[in-house]
Motif scaffolding. Sequence first.
Motif, mmCIF file in Angstrom:
data_model
loop_
_atom_site.group_PDB
_atom_site.id
_atom_site.type_symbol
_atom_site.label_atom_id
_atom_site.label_comp_id
_atom_site.label_asym_id
_atom_site.label_seq_id
_atom_site.Cartn_x
_atom_site.Cartn_y
_atom_site.Cartn_z
ATOM 1 N N GLU A 54 4.785 27.151 40.441
ATOM 2 C CA GLU A 54 4.195 25.829 40.341
ATOM 3 C C GLU A 54 4.896 24.905 41.319
ATOM 4 N N TYR A 55 4.091 24.180 42.108
ATOM 5 C CA TYR A 55 4.629 23.271 43.107
ATOM 6 C C TYR A 55 4.016 21.890 42.946
ATOM 7 N N PHE A 56 4.788 20.882 43.296
ATOM 8 C CA PHE A 56 4.310 19.507 43.301
ATOM 9 C C PHE A 56 3.246 19.381 44.388
ATOM 10 N N PHE A 57 2.192 18.633 44.096
ATOM 11 C CA PHE A 57 1.135 18.399 45.068
ATOM 12 C C PHE A 57 0.888 16.902 45.161
ATOM 13 N N ALA A 58 0.727 16.391 46.372
ATOM 14 C CA ALA A 58 0.411 14.984 46.580
ATOM 15 C C ALA A 58 -0.294 14.817 47.908
ATOM 16 N N LEU A 59 -1.178 13.842 47.954
ATOM 17 C CA LEU A 59 -1.815 13.463 49.215
ATOM 18 C C LEU A 59 -2.112 11.980 49.162
ATOM 19 N N THR A 60 -2.321 11.381 50.334
ATOM 20 C CA THR A 60 -2.617 9.963 50.437
ATOM 21 C C THR A 60 -3.869 9.775 51.279
ATOM 22 N N LEU A 61 -4.782 8.951 50.760
ATOM 23 C CA LEU A 61 -5.993 8.588 51.496
ATOM 24 C C LEU A 61 -5.859 7.149 51.946
ATOM 25 N N LYS A 62 -6.016 6.908 53.254
ATOM 26 C CA LYS A 62 -5.921 5.562 53.814
ATOM 27 C C LYS A 62 -7.163 5.299 54.646
ATOM 28 N N GLY A 63 -7.862 4.211 54.370
ATOM 29 C CA GLY A 63 -9.041 3.840 55.142
ATOM 30 C C GLY A 63 -10.308 4.469 54.591
ATOM 31 N N LYS A 64 -11.405 3.693 54.671
ATOM 32 C CA LYS A 64 -12.684 4.156 54.139
ATOM 33 C C LYS A 64 -13.137 5.427 54.841
ATOM 34 N N ASN A 65 -13.695 6.322 54.054
ATOM 35 C CA ASN A 65 -14.239 7.616 54.501
ATOM 36 C C ASN A 65 -13.185 8.563 55.079
ATOM 37 N N THR A 66 -11.923 8.340 54.759
ATOM 38 C CA THR A 66 -10.914 9.327 55.141
ATOM 39 C C THR A 66 -10.936 10.434 54.092
ATOM 40 N N ASN A 67 -10.647 11.650 54.535
ATOM 41 C CA ASN A 67 -10.613 12.733 53.567
ATOM 42 C C ASN A 67 -9.455 13.672 53.847
ATOM 43 N N THR A 107 -12.122 12.408 49.175
ATOM 44 C CA THR A 107 -12.576 11.403 50.131
ATOM 45 C C THR A 107 -12.482 10.023 49.494
ATOM 46 N N LEU A 108 -12.029 9.046 50.263
ATOM 47 C CA LEU A 108 -12.033 7.653 49.835
ATOM 48 C C LEU A 108 -13.371 7.080 50.310
ATOM 49 N N ILE A 109 -14.365 7.017 49.403
ATOM 50 C CA ILE A 109 -15.714 6.621 49.816
ATOM 51 C C ILE A 109 -15.922 5.107 49.792
ATOM 52 N N GLN A 110 -14.990 4.392 49.148
ATOM 53 C CA GLN A 110 -15.049 2.936 49.151
ATOM 54 C C GLN A 110 -13.632 2.402 49.083
ATOM 55 N N GLY A 111 -13.353 1.330 49.807
ATOM 56 C CA GLY A 111 -12.031 0.730 49.825
ATOM 57 C C GLY A 111 -11.212 1.251 50.994
ATOM 58 N N SER A 112 -10.047 0.629 51.173
ATOM 59 C CA SER A 112 -9.196 1.008 52.308
ATOM 60 C C SER A 112 -7.874 1.639 51.889
ATOM 61 N N GLY A 113 -7.630 1.724 50.557
ATOM 62 C CA GLY A 113 -6.416 2.377 50.080
ATOM 63 C C GLY A 113 -5.170 1.564 50.375
ATOM 64 N N PRO A 114 -4.035 2.182 50.453
ATOM 65 C CA PRO A 114 -3.789 3.614 50.296
ATOM 66 C C PRO A 114 -3.910 4.062 48.832
ATOM 67 N N VAL A 115 -4.473 5.254 48.661
ATOM 68 C CA VAL A 115 -4.621 5.868 47.346
ATOM 69 C C VAL A 115 -3.819 7.160 47.352
ATOM 70 N N HIS A 116 -2.953 7.309 46.362
ATOM 71 C CA HIS A 116 -2.124 8.508 46.236
ATOM 72 C C HIS A 116 -2.693 9.373 45.103
ATOM 73 N N ILE A 117 -2.824 10.653 45.366
ATOM 74 C CA ILE A 117 -3.322 11.606 44.382
ATOM 75 C C ILE A 117 -2.197 12.608 44.134
ATOM 76 N N VAL A 118 -1.858 12.814 42.854
ATOM 77 C CA VAL A 118 -0.685 13.601 42.473
ATOM 78 C C VAL A 118 -1.081 14.692 41.478
ATOM 79 N N GLY A 119 -0.436 15.862 41.621
ATOM 80 C CA GLY A 119 -0.709 16.945 40.680
ATOM 81 C C GLY A 119 0.180 18.144 40.907
ATOM 82 N N HIS A 120 -0.343 19.332 40.555
ATOM 83 C CA HIS A 120 0.384 20.598 40.654
ATOM 84 C C HIS A 120 -0.445 21.616 41.421
ATOM 85 N N HIS A 121 0.220 22.383 42.244
ATOM 86 C CA HIS A 121 -0.397 23.521 42.928
ATOM 87 C C HIS A 121 0.205 24.774 42.309
#
Length: 174
Positions: free
Chosen positions: A4-17, A98-112
Motif C-alpha cells: 500500500e502506497y500513499f497517492f496524491a495528485l493536484t489539479l490546477k486550472g480549468k480542464n487540467t487532468n 479532470t477539473l471541469i470547473q474552477g481553477s483550483g488548486p485541488v488536491h486528491i488524496v488516497g491509497h495505491h
Amino acid sequence: MADEYFFALTLKGKNTNEVWDPEAKGAGAEDYQGGHKLIIKQALLGPGATEGEVNVIQVEAMTWKDSVKIPIATLKAGGANNQVLLDLSFPDPPVTFTLIQGSGPVHIVGHHLIGGPIEEFDEMDEMEEEMIEDDEGEEGAEEEEDDEEPKSKKAKTNSVKGKTSAKNNTKAKK
C-alpha cells in the motif's frame, strides 16, 4: 501480500487532468497477482484557491461494461465545502481526474494498492500445500492418541483404586 502506497495528485486550472495508469509506467499487472487498485479518500482545495469559486472534479474510469465520466466532488473556497471525504475504489487503470470547473488548486488524496509479485503467490501456494500435509499428519497422530487414551484412563483408575484399597486396608487394621 498487497503493498500500500500513499497517492496524491493536484489539479490546477480549468480542464487540467491527471491520469492514474501504473501499467503504462511499466508496472504491469501481469507481474503482480491482484494487479493495481486506487482508493480515493479525500479531495480538498489548496491555499491558493479563489474565494467563492466553485471547483468540480470529474473522474473517468471503467465500469464492468464500459467507460464512465462523472463528477465526484464539488468544492468551494471560503466555506464549509472546501474539502470532502470520499471512499472511491478504482480496481482497473486507467483513471482520469479532470477539473471541469474552477481553477483550483485541488488536491486528491488516497491509497495505491499493489498486489504481491506472482513469485510470492507461488511461494504461498507451496506453503499452503505443506501446511495441509502437516495437518493431515497431525490428524493421524491425534487418532492414534485417541486409541491410546482409554488405556491410560484405565491405568489411572486402577492405580487410584489400588491406593484407596491400601488406605482402607490401613484403616481396617487399626
